[in-house]
Scaffold this motif. Sequence first.
Motif, PDB file in Angstrom:
ATOM      1  N   LYS A   1      88.386  51.946 -12.153  1.00 57.89           N
ATOM      2  CA  LYS A   1      87.302  52.052 -11.172  1.00 57.89           C
ATOM      3  C   LYS A   1      87.080  50.746 -10.450  1.00 57.89           C
ATOM      4  CE  LYS A   1      84.335  55.881 -12.006  1.00 57.89           C
ATOM      5  NZ  LYS A   1      83.615  56.540 -13.048  1.00 57.89           N
ATOM      6  N   PHE A   2      87.144  49.667 -11.186  1.00 60.58           N
ATOM      7  CA  PHE A   2      86.933  48.356 -10.593  1.00 60.58           C
ATOM      8  C   PHE A   2      88.032  48.034  -9.580  1.00 60.58           C
ATOM      9  CE2 PHE A   2      87.474  43.672 -10.762  1.00 60.58           C
ATOM     10  CZ  PHE A   2      86.281  43.340 -10.138  1.00 60.58           C
TER      11      PHE A   2
ATOM     12  N   ARG B   1      88.719  49.266  -1.948  1.00 58.68           N
ATOM     13  CA  ARG B   1      87.850  49.751  -0.871  1.00 58.68           C
ATOM     14  C   ARG B   1      87.143  48.595  -0.202  1.00 58.68           C
ATOM     15  NH1 ARG B   1      85.802  53.904  -4.465  1.00 58.68           N
ATOM     16  NH2 ARG B   1      86.972  55.783  -4.089  1.00 58.68           N
ATOM     17  N   THR B   2      86.610  47.721  -1.017  1.00 56.40           N
ATOM     18  CA  THR B   2      85.782  46.645  -0.494  1.00 56.40           C
ATOM     19  C   THR B   2      86.582  45.705   0.388  1.00 56.40           C
ATOM     20  OG1 THR B   2      84.452  46.798  -2.471  1.00 56.40           O
ATOM     21  CG2 THR B   2      84.169  44.822  -1.163  1.00 56.40           C
ATOM     22  N   PHE B   3      87.789  45.430  -0.012  1.00 54.71           N
ATOM     23  CA  PHE B   3      88.561  44.456   0.750  1.00 54.71           C
ATOM     24  C   PHE B   3      89.562  45.109   1.690  1.00 54.71           C
ATOM     25  CE2 PHE B   3      86.503  40.971  -1.010  1.00 54.71           C
ATOM     26  CZ  PHE B   3      86.252  41.250  -2.347  1.00 54.71           C
TER      27      PHE B   3
ATOM     28  N   CYS C   1      95.638  53.819  -8.595  1.00 58.04           N
ATOM     29  CA  CYS C   1      95.807  53.831  -7.145  1.00 58.04           C
ATOM     30  C   CYS C   1      94.542  54.383  -6.490  1.00 58.04           C
ATOM     31  CB  CYS C   1      97.020  54.675  -6.784  1.00 58.04           C
ATOM     32  SG  CYS C   1      97.314  54.759  -5.028  1.00 58.04           S
ATOM     33  N   TYR C   2      93.755  53.515  -5.872  1.00 54.58           N
ATOM     34  CA  TYR C   2      92.478  53.972  -5.306  1.00 54.58           C
ATOM     35  C   TYR C   2      92.700  54.939  -4.172  1.00 54.58           C
ATOM     36  CZ  TYR C   2      93.159  50.940  -1.312  1.00 54.58           C
ATOM     37  OH  TYR C   2      93.660  50.365  -0.198  1.00 54.58           O
ATOM     38  N   GLN C   3      93.798  54.779  -3.482  1.00 51.60           N
ATOM     39  CA  GLN C   3      94.069  55.643  -2.339  1.00 51.60           C
ATOM     40  C   GLN C   3      94.284  57.090  -2.774  1.00 51.60           C
ATOM     41  OE1 GLN C   3      97.262  54.153  -0.042  1.00 51.60           O
ATOM     42  NE2 GLN C   3      97.188  55.855   1.376  1.00 51.60           N
TER      43      GLN C   3
END
Length: 93
Positions: free
Chosen positions: A3-4, A10-12, A52-54
């Motif tokens: 999650k981090f 996302r943030t960057f 993979c956040y995507q």
Amino acid sequence: MGKFIRWLGRTFGSKKKRCPEEQRCLELVRLMLDEESTPEDNAYVLNHIDKCYQCYDNYDIEKAIREAVKKKNRKAKIPHEVVNEIRNKINLA
Ligand SMILES: [Zn+2]
């Protein structure tokens, strides 16, 4: 930890870096959500979206769309075209 990492992504704004597995992963995500996948597919997807956040985003969207439609129409199968259309409308496709 996953999650981090996704939050960092996302943030960057590293969204520009496309995931090379995205297309394949998305297909497996859809199979999984439609309960047509194999246990191996599920293991691959769950392992991948944790890193993979995507693809996690894709999974999140696909799942949210299915849940929204299912609320209206139980047991409905949602054609991929409809999902794509919704994704386009919310600018995430
Ligand atoms: Zn990915």
